[in-house]
Design a protein around this motif. Sequence first.
Motif, mmCIF file in Angstrom:
data_model
loop_
_atom_site.group_PDB
_atom_site.id
_atom_site.type_symbol
_atom_site.label_atom_id
_atom_site.label_comp_id
_atom_site.label_asym_id
_atom_site.label_seq_id
_atom_site.Cartn_x
_atom_site.Cartn_y
_atom_site.Cartn_z
ATOM 1 N N ARG A 367 3.735 -6.899 -5.906
ATOM 2 C CA ARG A 367 4.300 -6.293 -4.698
ATOM 3 C C ARG A 367 3.684 -6.895 -3.421
ATOM 4 N N ARG A 368 3.197 -8.115 -3.502
ATOM 5 C CA ARG A 368 2.501 -8.715 -2.349
ATOM 6 C C ARG A 368 3.428 -8.904 -1.148
ATOM 7 N N ASP A 369 4.763 -8.940 -1.360
ATOM 8 C CA ASP A 369 5.697 -9.112 -0.244
ATOM 9 C C ASP A 369 6.438 -7.816 0.077
ATOM 10 N N ASP A 370 5.918 -6.703 -0.429
ATOM 11 C CA ASP A 370 6.574 -5.399 -0.279
ATOM 12 C C ASP A 370 5.959 -4.668 0.908
ATOM 13 N N ASP A 371 6.795 -4.215 1.844
ATOM 14 C CA ASP A 371 6.298 -3.500 3.024
ATOM 15 C C ASP A 371 6.313 -1.985 2.851
ATOM 16 N N ASP A 372 6.624 -1.512 1.647
ATOM 17 C CA ASP A 372 6.525 -0.068 1.388
ATOM 18 C C ASP A 372 5.058 0.348 1.398
ATOM 19 N N SER A 390 0.479 -0.885 3.733
ATOM 20 C CA SER A 390 1.573 -1.343 2.871
ATOM 21 C C SER A 390 1.031 -2.174 1.713
ATOM 22 N N TRP A 391 1.914 -2.417 0.742
ATOM 23 C CA TRP A 391 1.538 -3.266 -0.379
ATOM 24 C C TRP A 391 1.213 -4.681 0.106
ATOM 25 N N ARG A 392 1.999 -5.175 1.067
ATOM 26 C CA ARG A 392 1.745 -6.509 1.605
ATOM 27 C C ARG A 392 0.367 -6.564 2.260
ATOM 28 N N ALA A 562 6.931 3.410 -9.910
ATOM 29 C CA ALA A 562 6.714 2.983 -8.529
ATOM 30 C C ALA A 562 7.075 4.078 -7.537
ATOM 31 N N ASP A 563 7.979 4.981 -7.920
ATOM 32 C CA ASP A 563 8.448 6.020 -6.997
ATOM 33 C C ASP A 563 7.745 7.361 -7.194
ATOM 34 N N ARG A 583 2.454 4.549 -4.755
ATOM 35 C CA ARG A 583 1.715 4.918 -3.549
ATOM 36 C C ARG A 583 0.776 6.079 -3.859
#
Length: 898
Positions: A367-372, A390-392, A562-563, A583
Amino acid sequence: MRVTAPAATLPPAGLPGLDPSLSRLVDVPGAAADAGRTRTWHVLDTGPALAERGIEPHGTIVAVHGNPTWSYLWRALVNASLRRAETGATPWRVVAVDQLEMGFSERTTLRRTLAQRIADLDALVTALDLAGPVVTIGHDWGGPVSLGWAVEHRDRLAAVIALNTAVHHPDGAPLPFALRVATARGMLAAGTTGTTAFLDTTLALADLDPAVRAAFRSPYATVPRRRGIGGFVADIPATATDESTPALRRMSTGLRDLDVPALFLRGPKDPVFGEGHLDDLTERMPHADVHRFEGAGHLIAEERPYADVVLDWLDEKVVALPGATPADAAPAETRAGRAKAARAQAELDGAGDTAPAGRLWDALVARRDDDDTAVIDMSTARDGAPLRVSWRQLSTRVDELAAGLDAFGVRAGDRVSLLVPPGPTLTAALYACLRIGAVVVVADRGLGIRGLSRAVRGAVPDVVIGEVAGLAAARALGWPGRRVSADTLPSVTSRALGVEASLSDLARAGRGRALPAAPDADALAAILFTSGSTGPAKGVVYTHAQLTALRDTLAAHFGVTADTGLVTGFAPFALLGPALGTRSATPDMDVSAPRTLTATAVAAAVRASDARIVFLSPAAVHNVVATSDALDADDRAALARVDTFLSTGAPVGIDLLRRAQELMPRATAHTPYGMTECLLVADVTLPEIERAAVTGDRGVCVGRPLGTGQVRISAIGPDGRATGEPSTDAGVTGEVVISAPHLKRGYFRLYLTDREARRGVADRWHRTGDVGHLDADGRLWIEGRLPHVITTAEGPVTPVGIEQDAETVPAVERAAAVGVGPVGRQVVVAVVEAGARRPGLATPELTEAVRASTAQSLAAVLVVPALPTDIRHNSKIDRSRLAAWAERLLAGAKPTAP
């Protein structure tokens, strides 16, 4: 008898614990600078005594004392070896020497360097013509002498043992303070030879019986006879130019190639040889077994029962080796234990020990490019809202810190102590350390300052990462390790705390820098310290594979996706959100003090993270329920969306679970059972607890094993000791024995604790110290701790069932059942919280009500304003402390708080 002449002589009669028939004088040809002369040694030697009994020794233990003791130091080993040989155990000859110039051996005019002393020892061993393999054991400066001989005679060597010693002194580093004083100009001769100051100071390091202290002093009554003490101190190799430095370096370098079994025993309260010296030894001989006797000091041989430890270890590591004397030479109990372990291994080989796939940081990579949002810190506000990462951002920060730590010089296997509260900063630092193979050391403030200091110093960290309070404690208490601050500090503060860099500095240094290779799955990953609720906190060692297996077990059992979202108000699990790929939010609380968590703080964290799982400690649950009146409509609506509620770390009462679920009406309440050694063992839901309650089983139902884990019970005997073959038979009360893929590797430098935890079971099984039973449906019931079993004349009694009975009395808030009296004849005493302002005997009315609540006969009912509990959980009752208090009170002592 007062010895004044320089000639060797036998010790005076009547020294406590010393059999005069074992003393002998041996004429030995001089060696090295002493060649051409004959020197007379005094030794304690069990060889002739074994010969008189017709016993052939398996080998010889050569015991070498340090400065300023003599062979008297080894009398317990001498006596225990003979006693065991007479009962059919493995016979070892013990030769405990008085080094020349020391004890009752000859005094000479020769200045004896380390190389000379090693040559002297070899001359003695040659003169005695020892048969069979040789084991060396040394203490203090007897360590380098004995290990020096060992390195030069590997062909004869079976094993090496050392007690509180050092084998290397870094160039430029100062000597320990005590030795700096002893070697100071103008102090050396006066303190070591002219007076008895050095001798007195050494003997004061242990609480010795006056007669024993006099025995240690007996060879050193005059100045001429104390010259060896001064000579030993003068020869300490403190610099590269000192005469004995080359010999010390040869020996310490040679240890790296010494692959025989090794045992290092240490008393941590030693002002001379610190944890760094032990760390150096274990770095040179990483295969060595190590045990730190908490509370012991420099004269460990006088403070702890080391002799049986040594002989048991030799049975396990030397006698049982292929090609050694047949196992029949070992004690019957040892043979039985090995046979039992072999049967258990054959039956359970690989039980629950499948290798997990992937690494703990896989989700961060994915998830390195995930902004969640990955992590939410409710205790830190930014623009009026909780801090969100964020994950990023988290993945980038972890990579930068990992590369920065590598640039800072942190390497795979280095230990990094993290003195940072749960939150984004700790999360990033922890995963960065894991990524480069550093071993994270986690000990929380719940241990108290003394417990935390003992844990950190004992782990000997290479680096300490902390906030100001932790770094200040590290500075004040002399903790080892380079310093890194969690926050950027003013330069004045950094200098005062010895800080070399901040995490921000490391992140900048790591930006754009390549990461080192990832560690192997079986490499060490973490040392997690226990709560200290059942004795000094222990460091529990985990590998990367075991932590990954914990992640997988948690995800599979509770359906984490993930959710899902987590609210984690329980420190051990506050760091697993990123590993689970979901999260996570840390409530606004002091995680090291669970009772600081409120209901509104939980609701706020759930609302901010939209979490479906809430994970709290029992003490936190108690305060959440107690503060629930402060919840508003939005808070209650947020809590109503929770699907799963978990509480672990200590037993949780059914009424408290029900009240907690009223706040989260849609949630299924779980109370997983686990411990620092295996964070998830079994699990049970509230409906299952309610169904199980009608079975009549005693204790706390904690459910069935999770995943591929297994649970067995080792039955306890009349003395309260668990000796039964571990089994799954229903209704048998005994010690809980577990196995799981995420079970710890072992304990950090606690060989004896490890050995007890594996006693009679296969390698990947663990004796938990908890007592309980399995019911007919395979559910586990916990009935207390093994040390708290009450050994009555009618048989062993476990405390939890009695406590549950007492807590049905309306006036009783909490209860503890303890044993008073000698083992096998103890009586049961109930100690209760019932609104009393002062400790003492319960009123007749309360006593009658508590006695009527249980079928167990109670000798007395006592009241206290509050039962003593551990700091981390605020719920584990210290029954051992209560038992000692109750015994004093019933003996007529003035009532005081327990």
